[in-house]
Design a protein around this motif. Structure first.
Motif, PDB file in Angstrom:
ATOM      1  N   ALA A  27       0.851  -1.190   0.000  1.00 52.16           N
ATOM      2  CA  ALA A  27       0.000   0.000   0.000  1.00 52.16           C
ATOM      3  C   ALA A  27       0.886   1.240   0.000  1.00 52.16           C
ATOM      4  O   ALA A  27       2.020   1.212   0.481  1.00 52.16           O
ATOM      5  CB  ALA A  27      -0.911  -0.002   1.220  1.00 52.16           C
ATOM      6  N   LEU A  28       0.347   2.326  -0.546  1.00 52.54           N
ATOM      7  CA  LEU A  28       1.128   3.563  -0.616  1.00 52.54           C
ATOM      8  C   LEU A  28       1.330   4.118   0.797  1.00 52.54           C
ATOM      9  O   LEU A  28       0.372   4.225   1.563  1.00 52.54           O
ATOM     10  CB  LEU A  28       0.397   4.604  -1.476  1.00 52.54           C
ATOM     11  N   PRO A  29       2.558   4.474   1.145  1.00 58.21           N
ATOM     12  CA  PRO A  29       2.768   5.124   2.448  1.00 58.21           C
ATOM     13  C   PRO A  29       2.032   6.465   2.502  1.00 58.21           C
ATOM     14  O   PRO A  29       1.766   7.090   1.479  1.00 58.21           O
ATOM     15  CB  PRO A  29       4.285   5.353   2.495  1.00 58.21           C
ATOM     16  N   ASP A  30       1.720   6.895   3.704  1.00 59.03           N
ATOM     17  CA  ASP A  30       1.063   8.195   3.864  1.00 59.03           C
ATOM     18  C   ASP A  30       2.010   9.354   3.577  1.00 59.03           C
ATOM     19  O   ASP A  30       1.569  10.463   3.259  1.00 59.03           O
ATOM     20  CB  ASP A  30       0.530   8.347   5.299  1.00 59.03           C
ATOM     21  N   ILE A  31       3.293   9.091   3.731  1.00 64.32           N
ATOM     22  CA  ILE A  31       4.291  10.158   3.589  1.00 64.32           C
ATOM     23  C   ILE A  31       5.379   9.678   2.627  1.00 64.32           C
ATOM     24  O   ILE A  31       5.906   8.585   2.789  1.00 64.32           O
ATOM     25  CB  ILE A  31       4.907  10.518   4.956  1.00 64.32           C
ATOM     26  N   PRO A  32       5.691  10.498   1.618  1.00 68.39           N
ATOM     27  CA  PRO A  32       6.731  10.110   0.672  1.00 68.39           C
ATOM     28  C   PRO A  32       8.123  10.419   1.239  1.00 68.39           C
ATOM     29  O   PRO A  32       8.233  11.034   2.301  1.00 68.39           O
ATOM     30  CB  PRO A  32       6.427  11.002  -0.534  1.00 68.39           C
ATOM     31  N   PRO A  33       9.173  10.026   0.551  1.00 67.03           N
ATOM     32  CA  PRO A  33      10.522  10.389   1.003  1.00 67.03           C
ATOM     33  C   PRO A  33      10.674  11.908   1.095  1.00 67.03           C
ATOM     34  O   PRO A  33      10.202  12.636   0.212  1.00 67.03           O
ATOM     35  CB  PRO A  33      11.426   9.826  -0.095  1.00 67.03           C
ATOM     36  N   ARG A 186      -6.528  -0.405  -0.037  1.00 68.07           N
ATOM     37  CA  ARG A 186      -7.329  -1.105   0.967  1.00 68.07           C
ATOM     38  C   ARG A 186      -7.242  -2.616   0.751  1.00 68.07           C
ATOM     39  O   ARG A 186      -7.151  -3.396   1.704  1.00 68.07           O
ATOM     40  CB  ARG A 186      -8.789  -0.633   0.900  1.00 68.07           C
ATOM     41  N   PHE A 187      -7.236  -3.027  -0.510  1.00 68.69           N
ATOM     42  CA  PHE A 187      -7.070  -4.444  -0.852  1.00 68.69           C
ATOM     43  C   PHE A 187      -5.701  -4.940  -0.366  1.00 68.69           C
ATOM     44  O   PHE A 187      -5.590  -6.013   0.261  1.00 68.69           O
ATOM     45  CB  PHE A 187      -7.200  -4.597  -2.367  1.00 68.69           C
ATOM     46  N   ALA A 188      -4.682  -4.142  -0.630  1.00 70.98           N
ATOM     47  CA  ALA A 188      -3.327  -4.539  -0.248  1.00 70.98           C
ATOM     48  C   ALA A 188      -3.193  -4.689   1.262  1.00 70.98           C
ATOM     49  O   ALA A 188      -2.355  -5.450   1.751  1.00 70.98           O
ATOM     50  CB  ALA A 188      -2.314  -3.515  -0.766  1.00 70.98           C
ATOM     51  N   LYS A 189      -4.043  -3.965   1.972  1.00 67.80           N
ATOM     52  CA  LYS A 189      -4.006  -4.050   3.437  1.00 67.80           C
ATOM     53  C   LYS A 189      -4.938  -5.126   3.972  1.00 67.80           C
ATOM     54  O   LYS A 189      -5.124  -5.238   5.178  1.00 67.80           O
ATOM     55  CB  LYS A 189      -4.354  -2.692   4.042  1.00 67.80           C
ATOM     56  N   GLY A 190      -5.550  -5.913   3.079  1.00 71.95           N
ATOM     57  CA  GLY A 190      -6.308  -7.068   3.537  1.00 71.95           C
ATOM     58  C   GLY A 190      -7.807  -7.016   3.335  1.00 71.95           C
ATOM     59  O   GLY A 190      -8.502  -7.981   3.646  1.00 71.95           O
ATOM     60  N   ASP A 191      -8.328  -5.885   2.816  1.00 70.62           N
ATOM     61  CA  ASP A 191      -9.775  -5.792   2.591  1.00 70.62           C
ATOM     62  C   ASP A 191     -10.097  -6.361   1.205  1.00 70.62           C
ATOM     63  O   ASP A 191     -10.033  -5.660   0.198  1.00 70.62           O
ATOM     64  CB  ASP A 191     -10.214  -4.334   2.700  1.00 70.62           C
ATOM     65  N   GLU A 192     -10.468  -7.638   1.169  1.00 75.10           N
ATOM     66  CA  GLU A 192     -10.684  -8.306  -0.120  1.00 75.10           C
ATOM     67  C   GLU A 192     -11.824  -7.680  -0.907  1.00 75.10           C
ATOM     68  O   GLU A 192     -11.860  -7.755  -2.130  1.00 75.10           O
ATOM     69  CB  GLU A 192     -11.004  -9.791   0.094  1.00 75.10           C
ATOM     70  N   SER A 193     -12.764  -7.072  -0.205  1.00 80.46           N
ATOM     71  CA  SER A 193     -13.923  -6.505  -0.892  1.00 80.46           C
ATOM     72  C   SER A 193     -13.590  -5.188  -1.594  1.00 80.46           C
ATOM     73  O   SER A 193     -14.419  -4.645  -2.329  1.00 80.46           O
ATOM     74  CB  SER A 193     -15.055  -6.272   0.114  1.00 80.46           C
ATOM     75  N   ALA A 194     -12.395  -4.687  -1.370  1.00 75.57           N
ATOM     76  CA  ALA A 194     -12.052  -3.381  -1.942  1.00 75.57           C
ATOM     77  C   ALA A 194     -11.903  -3.444  -3.459  1.00 75.57           C
ATOM     78  O   ALA A 194     -12.129  -2.449  -4.148  1.00 75.57           O
ATOM     79  CB  ALA A 194     -10.774  -2.846  -1.297  1.00 75.57           C
ATOM     80  N   LEU A 195     -11.508  -4.585  -3.985  1.00 77.08           N
ATOM     81  CA  LEU A 195     -11.447  -4.759  -5.442  1.00 77.08           C
ATOM     82  C   LEU A 195     -12.521  -5.751  -5.862  1.00 77.08           C
ATOM     83  O   LEU A 195     -12.670  -6.811  -5.240  1.00 77.08           O
ATOM     84  CB  LEU A 195     -10.076  -5.303  -5.874  1.00 77.08           C
ATOM     85  N   ASN A 196     -13.239  -5.411  -6.913  1.00 75.83           N
ATOM     86  CA  ASN A 196     -14.228  -6.375  -7.417  1.00 75.83           C
ATOM     87  C   ASN A 196     -13.524  -7.480  -8.209  1.00 75.83           C
ATOM     88  O   ASN A 196     -12.293  -7.445  -8.413  1.00 75.83           O
ATOM     89  CB  ASN A 196     -15.324  -5.665  -8.217  1.00 75.83           C
ATOM     90  N   ALA A 197     -14.283  -8.452  -8.662  1.00 75.74           N
ATOM     91  CA  ALA A 197     -13.680  -9.623  -9.318  1.00 75.74           C
ATOM     92  C   ALA A 197     -12.888  -9.212 -10.556  1.00 75.74           C
ATOM     93  O   ALA A 197     -11.781  -9.715 -10.802  1.00 75.74           O
ATOM     94  CB  ALA A 197     -14.775 -10.627  -9.681  1.00 75.74           C
TER      95      ALA A 197
END
Lengths: 343, 343
Positions: A27-33, A186-197
């Protein structure tokens, strides 16, 4: 955090690459370098924001950073190539400013090694903001009392209004222009429903085809390399090359004068790519769907079928936003006089 | 509420004219006149705001209402005359959009009887937004799903996306662009400390000289008349006429074809005039100080001395702001495609 998506892909938010995936699906960090010599402060960010939106530092007083990198939209201008002062257009499509802080180098040809360096370019490009020199631009800033006061507060000293400090302020603001929290994140953080099929199929094909070889999570740009990460585009021949004039631009060669850099470009982020039409360095490809097919042909040497194309486009849509709420800045005034030259 | 200012002027917030003053020294209302057929609603205002900031309804995709009427600044563009698509410039200086809702007619020559009517003009002016027709512009709006949904919600019906409805939404937004609460307004409501001694002297001179004859409180524009309130400018001869080419523009005559309207103009608001340089219909006068002297010479037939000029400029500065806090709008997207034509 780990989870198995509907597609069977192992999704992790940790730094380890999951089994079966060539890339780390971060997932994208909240803060970039953030560079050590330009730490983020609220006052600096606020100053940079005003400068970003202020058109008075273009020769005609009509073009600000936001003119071509519109923060109300996808961070660019919806145009083939950007239009600057006097209606002049350059040869390149405006890259999005959203998440540009996750790029190790700036501009299509990577000629700027930092956001600070990048910020100085458009001001004196004659087809962009059209100022004769950075000195002329900073002289205008010095005529605006509200800026002088802010530069002193942010950078200290009587001679705080400098080109370098202005660039630092703009870069600091740009480092806030990030969009973590997309459906993909959100998907990358474990929420499978965040991306549809369909989006999950698209993610899988995106990975299997090797797109992640260059467009790496979490920013889906090239990896962070001090000198930049460059790829030849187009690599393979295809009818697209002629159709879209993809080799009319010499790319990074124009910067380095090295023939090995001919047609090489920095790998741009795919974050918010759905809002970035038209596509590529010359903006010649009108739709994201066509852009995906051009990439498959030119970089992978394959003809992508319509179903795969649609799935990948759906996945790329999951890289859009969300965009942070932002207040409209107030630009400091010069009461009773304009600093923009008369017609 | 009444009070005696340091200058000895009787200050009232009521509708009755105080003794010794030719005009009623009213504070600006919080809400301007609203036409019965276009009531304010939050959803309509929000839609109008997006349209106001959206550059996609100009031929090049580079010019929005906000380009020439910059809400981050004085509601105009700091230029002599505005610059639209392809770097083209028209003959007139952009009037401020702040408090334009307190004008009974719009444009310098008053050719639009309402904000709704005004909103349609710049879209098809070839030196402004440059669309070939309003139909072409509204066809672009119809291509943007997020707008279609909002038009339906705001105006109802399947065919809600119309030119008239777009104009209504923009006008509704513009009716929120008001700046009550300036130093003058606080003074008018009885806070004597809101204007310093110089500003109070300026107010007194402004009144004594007869400036209020045309620039009437509370908006310091002409009075609200259905057909508009027009004044010949310049009225008296002076060296300024030649110096600033003040009679090169035929003014309202170009609209009515009536020679009696030659060089007649709507009386513009002086609210935020300090942020409106350069000045007059052709933007030829660079400073507010010079503009005050030009007005004294051309409208009153007098040469204003430096002290009076400085006092009046100070008073006019008390008509600046405050500007309402505003969020940056998000412009609805067309994922994967741009509706701006290719170069």
């Amino acid at each position: 955090m780990q989870g198995i998506g509907q597609s069977g892909l192992l999704i992790v938010a940790a730094l380890t690459a999951p089994a079966g995936l060539a890339e780390e699906w971060l997932a994208l960090p909240d803060i970039p370098p953030v560079p050590a010599d330009n730490p983020q402060t609220n006052a600096k960010i606020e100053l940079g924001k005003q400068l970003f939106f202020d058109p008075r530092f273009s020769s005609t007083g009509t073009v600000s950073c936001n003119s071509c990198h519109n923060l109300m939209a996808g961070g660019e201008d919806s145009r083939t190539t950007s239009m600057g002062v006097h209606g002049l257009a350059g040869p390149r499509n405006a890259p999005t400013v959203w998440n540009s802080a996750f790029h190790s180098v700036q501009f299509w040809d990577g000629r700027a090694g930092s956001l600070e360096e990048q910020a100085k370019g458009p001001v004196i490009a004659q087809v962009e903001m059209g100022m004769r020199s950075l000195d002329e631009a900073i002289a205008r800033v010095r005529q605006i009392p509200g800026y002088v006061e802010q530069f002193r507060n942010v950078f200290g000293g009587e001679n705080a209004v400098t080109v370098d400090n202005a660039a630092k302020a703009v870069a600091a603001f740009e480092r806030t222009l990030v969009t973590p929290g997309s459906a993909y994140d959100r998907f990358a953080k474990g929420d499978e429903s965040a991306l549809n099929a369909q989006q999950q199929r698209g993610l899988k094909r995106f990975n299997e085809l090797g797109c992640t070889g260059c467009h790496r999570p979490p920013a889906f740009s090239g990896p962070w390399l001090a000198g930049g990460f460059f790829v030849t585009f187009p690599f393979h021949d295809s009818p697209h090359v002629t159709q879209y004039k993809l080799r009319d631009d010499s790319g990074r060669e124009a910067v380095t004068k090295d023939p090995a850099d001919r047609h090489k470009y920095r790998v741009p982020t795919l974050r918010n790519v759905a809002l970035g039409a038209p596509y590529f360095h010359n903006g010649a490809v009108p739709t994201l769907s066509e852009a995906v097919q051009v990439m498959a042909a030119s970089q992978l040497g394959i003809k992508l079928n319509e179903a795969d194309t649609a799935d990948i486009v759906a996945f790329l849509g999951a890289l859009t936003g969300p965009f942070p709420a932002m207040s409209l800045p107030r630009l400091p005034a010069t009461p009773g006089v304009s600093i923009v030259p008369a017609n």
